[in-house]
Design a protein around this motif. Structure first.
Motif, PDB file in Angstrom:
ATOM      1  N   LEU A 228       0.835  -1.206   0.000  1.00 11.74           N
ATOM      2  CA  LEU A 228       0.000   0.000   0.000  1.00 11.74           C
ATOM      3  C   LEU A 228       0.871   1.259   0.000  1.00 11.74           C
ATOM      4  O   LEU A 228       0.651   2.205  -0.766  1.00 11.74           O
ATOM      5  CB  LEU A 228      -0.903  -0.023   1.241  1.00 11.74           C
ATOM      6  N   GLU A 229       1.886   1.215   0.856  1.00  9.91           N
ATOM      7  CA  GLU A 229       2.799   2.370   0.941  1.00  9.91           C
ATOM      8  C   GLU A 229       3.470   2.616  -0.388  1.00  9.91           C
ATOM      9  O   GLU A 229       3.593   3.761  -0.837  1.00  9.91           O
ATOM     10  CB  GLU A 229       3.891   2.090   1.980  1.00  9.91           C
ATOM     11  N   GLU A 230       3.941   1.533  -1.021  1.00 14.23           N
ATOM     12  CA  GLU A 230       4.668   1.682  -2.266  1.00 14.23           C
ATOM     13  C   GLU A 230       3.765   2.307  -3.318  1.00 14.23           C
ATOM     14  O   GLU A 230       4.179   3.203  -4.059  1.00 14.23           O
ATOM     15  CB  GLU A 230       5.163   0.321  -2.727  1.00 14.23           C
ATOM     16  N   GLU A 231       2.517   1.858  -3.339  1.00 14.32           N
ATOM     17  CA  GLU A 231       1.566   2.372  -4.327  1.00 14.32           C
ATOM     18  C   GLU A 231       1.352   3.877  -4.130  1.00 14.32           C
ATOM     19  O   GLU A 231       1.463   4.664  -5.066  1.00 14.32           O
ATOM     20  CB  GLU A 231       0.238   1.622  -4.188  1.00 14.32           C
ATOM     21  N   LYS A 232       1.080   4.270  -2.889  1.00 11.41           N
ATOM     22  CA  LYS A 232       0.712   5.672  -2.625  1.00 11.41           C
ATOM     23  C   LYS A 232       1.938   6.601  -2.705  1.00 11.41           C
ATOM     24  O   LYS A 232       1.897   7.624  -3.377  1.00 11.41           O
ATOM     25  CB  LYS A 232       0.065   5.806  -1.243  1.00 11.41           C
ATOM     26  N   ALA A 233       3.006   6.194  -2.024  1.00  9.02           N
ATOM     27  CA  ALA A 233       4.185   7.059  -2.012  1.00  9.02           C
ATOM     28  C   ALA A 233       4.803   7.139  -3.398  1.00  9.02           C
ATOM     29  O   ALA A 233       5.295   8.192  -3.818  1.00  9.02           O
ATOM     30  CB  ALA A 233       5.201   6.551  -1.000  1.00  9.02           C
ATOM     31  N   GLY A 234       4.749   6.006  -4.135  1.00 10.21           N
ATOM     32  CA  GLY A 234       5.299   5.992  -5.483  1.00 10.21           C
ATOM     33  C   GLY A 234       4.568   6.964  -6.396  1.00 10.21           C
ATOM     34  O   GLY A 234       5.108   7.442  -7.385  1.00 10.21           O
ATOM     35  N   ALA A 235       3.303   7.256  -6.070  1.00 10.97           N
ATOM     36  CA  ALA A 235       2.536   8.213  -6.861  1.00 10.97           C
ATOM     37  C   ALA A 235       2.784   9.642  -6.368  1.00 10.97           C
ATOM     38  O   ALA A 235       2.129  10.582  -6.795  1.00 10.97           O
ATOM     39  CB  ALA A 235       1.052   7.877  -6.779  1.00 10.97           C
ATOM     40  N   GLY A 236       3.719   9.783  -5.436  1.00 11.64           N
ATOM     41  CA  GLY A 236       4.101  11.112  -4.981  1.00 11.64           C
ATOM     42  C   GLY A 236       3.284  11.608  -3.810  1.00 11.64           C
ATOM     43  O   GLY A 236       3.386  12.779  -3.430  1.00 11.64           O
ATOM     44  N   LEU A 237       2.471  10.737  -3.215  1.00  8.69           N
ATOM     45  CA  LEU A 237       1.663  11.190  -2.071  1.00  8.69           C
ATOM     46  C   LEU A 237       2.480  11.042  -0.785  1.00  8.69           C
ATOM     47  O   LEU A 237       3.102  10.004  -0.547  1.00  8.69           O
ATOM     48  CB  LEU A 237       0.390  10.353  -1.964  1.00  8.69           C
ATOM     49  N   ARG A 238       2.491  12.088   0.011  1.00  9.12           N
ATOM     50  CA  ARG A 238       3.144  11.988   1.318  1.00  9.12           C
ATOM     51  C   ARG A 238       2.222  11.216   2.249  1.00  9.12           C
ATOM     52  O   ARG A 238       1.008  11.333   2.156  1.00  9.12           O
ATOM     53  CB  ARG A 238       3.388  13.379   1.908  1.00  9.12           C
ATOM     54  N   MET A 239       2.798  10.456   3.168  1.00 10.01           N
ATOM     55  CA  MET A 239       1.962   9.617   4.032  1.00 10.01           C
ATOM     56  C   MET A 239       2.299   9.820   5.499  1.00 10.01           C
ATOM     57  O   MET A 239       3.457   9.963   5.870  1.00 10.01           O
ATOM     58  CB  MET A 239       2.211   8.140   3.720  1.00 10.01           C
TER      59      MET A 239
END
Ligand SMILES: Nc1ncnc2c1ncn2[C@@H]1O[C@H](COP(=O)(O)OP(=O)(O)OP(=O)(O)O)[C@@H](O)[C@H]1O
Ligand SMILES: [Mg+2]
Length: 828
Positions: A441-452
């Motif tokens: 999940l992290e890889e998907e979101k952060a890879g799209a440039g979203l900060r988490m």
């Protein structure tokens, strides 16, 4: 008040307030004004010797000026009035020029600094007002919020989870909590420490140099190490002094051996020494720098430390923070998924409770979370505030009987404190399968440039929470943030790269987010080095890697510092740009520490340069100004080391070869005075593109090459003049001197128009001020040598043929200089 040797917090709060004649309500404006007069401004060190007389005095005891004064006195006593007058004139002129110019330079710099001065919020006449930190007086009641520097030593009147970072003083990286207290250090705040979280009001007890760390910080400020450029110039100065001493002693000895009149020989030798010394160099440096600072201000860069302009021009690596510099810092909440990936109201509720119940002003991430709603029915009970080492923040929240510790922070930081996970089907242990799911999940979101940020909770028994309680948590989900890149950032990075500056991003954020942003901005090298990878790394490996890698993620404040130091060890001139409390140590350590207006006080206080707009493009502009000032200072130095030095050398040799002095001491001094004046226009001059295209620091080798080539040329023409005068025109002393004076003035002054640029001189016109000072100096020289005053100064009328021959020599010299400068000047 406390006894002088016991700390100010040793007395109970009430008696301190009494002796300060202060109360929670603060001072009146009139009382504050009176106290400002009594205690002085709240500055760590009083402004250094600004008094005019002190300044003039300091100039008069400089070695060169002293020699001049002694020479003048001897001339005066021996009845040589002309020498006495001219020497006095030179001293007066150089001292006035120095003092006046330097004062103006300082006034400019001060005005600029005031523009970015830090302010404090104080209670005056019952209202909260913002005033410059300088005006804080004992008895003032101040409000503090995160990111601010504590402006004075004082005692807390009220505090809500007030945490202060005293690392600067104690080395302790974790913030310490401060509370209202009686006669305990817990209740004391020290000037210069960073207020990092919570909120507080305090009463100022000690201000200015009387604060506990005022003395230390003053010492730190005074000892800002000289830049590489300053060291280089200083070394050159020492070299010139040695050469001068040698030459002067040699001339003196030779003259005495040939039984010339001793007094005249001595004066001639002194005049030579004066001619050889670049006495205007300090003034040219200051004026060039302050003009540079004023021009940079027009380009939205305020210079706090003048010499940092050199560093900016020489900077070849720029490290920058991510948020706000490369991104818009207009952060919005883009989602609140639980571990299944679906947006969850529970995650949002917990995130809002965490962000909404924290004391103090919310940061940009918290503000984004709170944009759509606050903590709701949750009540605040306690808090463990955010710090950059833990990378998470907790609040203890209550609602009815329920009590929850809610933690939010960087995903790794939070996960390492979790034991279980909330899923739509109830709580599950945090096992390997679950970890893999979360990682995906992290890889998907952060890879799209979203900060988490991750959010986790734990039921809690007590009413007070501490760092140690942040364990055994249950992960609730994530907050996703969007922080779009600045449209201008990619272009600015390209410009900087073209200008020879390697840009590196050093962020506290996660690696995929940093890599995504770098890709969007069109950066080439996308390899990321993370803080945890750096942790155990031997210095040698790190040193190699920091050069190759351009992206750094999950870097702690100390990590930022380590990277800067490693780069510097490799000889890089490093700039660091940042805006947070976490950036301050790195800003301080960098050669050029850069911050932006509106950044935290801590970052602004550590910076040498402050951008009025948070835009890298502004920095690229400022950089060019830095290089310009370098270019102009180099012009002055080149002039001095080639034509001027060559002329004085030829004169020394000529004085031994012919039975009379080639110029009388007065004429040598006059020559020097006019030459100095001609050069006062240099700080105003424009610089050609070749000079601003690349970073450059001080380099001795190219300067030596220039001196050898141009000095040889100048000497060759001096010999030609000598031969012409002695053998062709068989000139007597007066005619010889007049011709020699004219030739040497014209060549020395006019050559600036050629060597100010590496390209053909007709393509690069000088600034009108430089043209003006140069031509005016030459006109005065011609007037003095040929006009009505000529006899007084020992000049004689020249036959037309000789004048023509001199004119021809000057033209030939200039033509040869224009050709030879291609070899002599550094090519790029
Ligand atoms: N208010 C907050 N609550 C919880 N965690 C936070 C908060 N602010 C920051 N963090 C965590 O700390 C990390 C480092 O903070 P931040 O991103 O501001 O550092 P930085 O080095 O200044 O980064 P940047 O380069 O983006 O400016 C964040 O990535 C996040 O994980
Ligand atoms: Mg930051």
């Amino acid at each position: 008040m406390a006894a002088p040797d016991s700390p100010f917090w040793h007395q109970p709060l009430s008696s301190t307030l009494q002796s300060l004649d202060a109360s929670d309500a603060g001072l009146t404006g009139a009382e504050a004004k009176a106290r400002l007069g009594r205690y002085g401004p709240n500055l760590a060190a009083p402004p250094p010797g600004r008094r005019l007389l002190a300044r003039i005095g300091r100039r008069l005891i400089e070695p060169l000026v002293l020699i001049l004064l002694i020479a003048g006195a001897i001339a005066g006593i021996s009845g040589d009035v002309a020498s006495f007058v001219i020497i006095s004139l030179i001293v007066a002129l150089s001292v006035t020029l120095d003092v006046v110019q330097e004062r103006r330079a300082e006034a400019t710099a001060d005005a600029l600094r005031r523009q970015v001065a830090l302010s404090a919020r104080v209670r005056r006449d019952g209202a909260l007002v913002e005033i410059p930190v300088e005006q804080v007086v004992p008895g003032d009641v101040l409000e503090l919020s995160p990111g601010e520097l504590v402006p004075a030593d004082g005692l807390l009147l009220a505090a809500r989870d007030a945490h202060v970072n005293e690392a600067l003083l104690t080395g302790e990286v974790y913030p310490v909590e401060k509370k209202r207290a009686d006669a305990a250090e817990e209740g004391a705040l020290y000037a210069g420490t960073a207020f990092v979280s919570g909120s507080a009001s305090m009463v100022a007890v000690l201000t200015g140099p009387r604060t506990r760390f005022g003395a230390i910080s003053a010492a730190l400020e005074a000892e800002a190490p000289p830049t590489a450029f300053q060291i280089g110039v200083r070394r050159l100065g020492v070299l010139i002094v040695r050469l001068t001493t040698f030459l002067v002693l040699f001339v003196l000895l030779a003259h005495l051996v040939f039984a010339r009149p001793p007094l005249e020989s001595f004066l001639f030798a002194v005049a030579l020494a004066v001619g050889l010394t670049p006495e205007l160099l300090p003034m040219v440096m200051t004026v060039t720098l302050s003009r540079g600072a004023a021009r940079m201000a027009a380009r939205q860069v305020v210079v706090k430390r003048l010499a940092a302009i050199h560093d900016l021009g020489a900077m070849n690596v720029l490290c920058t923070d991510k948020t706000g510099t490369l991104t818009e810092a207009r952060i919005t909440l883009a989602g609140t998924p639980d571990v299944s990936g679906a947006d969850s109201a529970r995650v949002l509720e917990m995130a809002r409770a965490n962000a909404g119940l924290a004391a103090g002003v919310p940061g940009p991430l918290d503000a984004a979370i709170l944009a759509g709603g606050g903590a709701g029915a949750w009540q605040r009970m306690d808090e463990v505030p955010f710090d950059f080492e833990r990378r998470c923040a907790s609040v203890l929240a209550g609602q009815g009987e329920e009590r929850l510790l809610i933690t939010k922070g960087g995903p790794e930081a939070v996960l390492s404190r979790c034991a279980s996970v909330e899923t739509p089907d109830g709580p599950r242990p945090l096992d390997d399968a679950m970890r893999a799911r979360i990682a995906a999940l992290e890889e998907e979101k952060a890879g799209a440039g979203l900060r988490m940020l991750a959010v986790a909770v734990r039921p809690f028994g007590g009413t007070a929470a501490a760092r140690e309680d942040e364990q055994g948590l249950c992960l609730v989900g994530f907050c996703l943030f969007e922080d779009p890149p600045k449209p201008s950032a990619g272009e600015a990075i390209r410009r900087l790269t073209e200008a020879g500056v390697r840009v590196k991003v050093i962020s506290g954020d996660a690696a995929p987010v940093v890599a995504h942003l770098a890709r969007t901005l069109g950066m080439k090298r996308l390899r990321v080095l993370t803080g945890p990878e750096m942790e155990g790394m031997p210095s040698a490996t790190l040193a190699r890697l920091v050069l190759q890698v351009d992206l750094f993620a999950r870097i702690s404040p100390e990590g930022k510092l380590r990277i800067i130091r490693a780069l510097q060890k490799h000889g890089a001139t490093v700039g660091f740009m940042g805006d947070g409390i976490n950036d301050a140590p790195a800003i301080h350590a960098a050669d050029a520490g850069i911050s932006v207006q509106g950044a935290t006080d801590v970052a602004q206080a550590a910076a040498d340069l402050i951008l009025l707009q948070p835009d890298l493009g502004v920095l690229a502009d400022g950089l060019m100004e830095g290089r310009r000032t370098y270019g102009n200072i180099m012009k002055y130095i080149r002039m001095g080391t080639s034509s001027n030095f060559g002329n004085m050398l030829s004169m020394a040799l000529a004085s031994i070869a012919i039975p009379f002095l080639p110029l009388t001491p007065v004429q040598v001094l006059l020559n020097n005075l006019l030459y100095d004046f001609s050069e006062t226009g240099i700080p105003f001059d424009t610089v050609d593109e070749a000079t601003t295209a690349r970073p450059h620091g001080w380099q001795m080798a190219p300067l030596l090459r220039f001196t050898l080539v141009m000095g040889a040329l100048s000497s060759a023409f001096d010999m030609a003049t000598f031969a012409l005068l002695v053998w062709v025109f068989q000139a007597g002393p007066e005619v010889f001197r007049t011709a020699w004076f004219l030739e040497s003035m014209a060549t020395q002054i006019l050559v600036i128009f050629l060597i100010r640029s590496a390209g053909p001189f007709w393509r690069h016109w000088p600034h009108p001020v430089l043209a003006g000072t140069s031509l005016a100096a030459l006109a005065v020289a011609v007037f003095l040598a040929l006009g009505p005053l000529a006899p007084v100064l020992g000049f004689a009328p020249l036959p037309g043929a000789l004048l023509g021959a001199i004119g021809l020599l000057v033209v030939l010299y200039l033509a040869a200089a224009e050709l030879l400068k291609r070899v002599a000047l550094p090519r790029r």
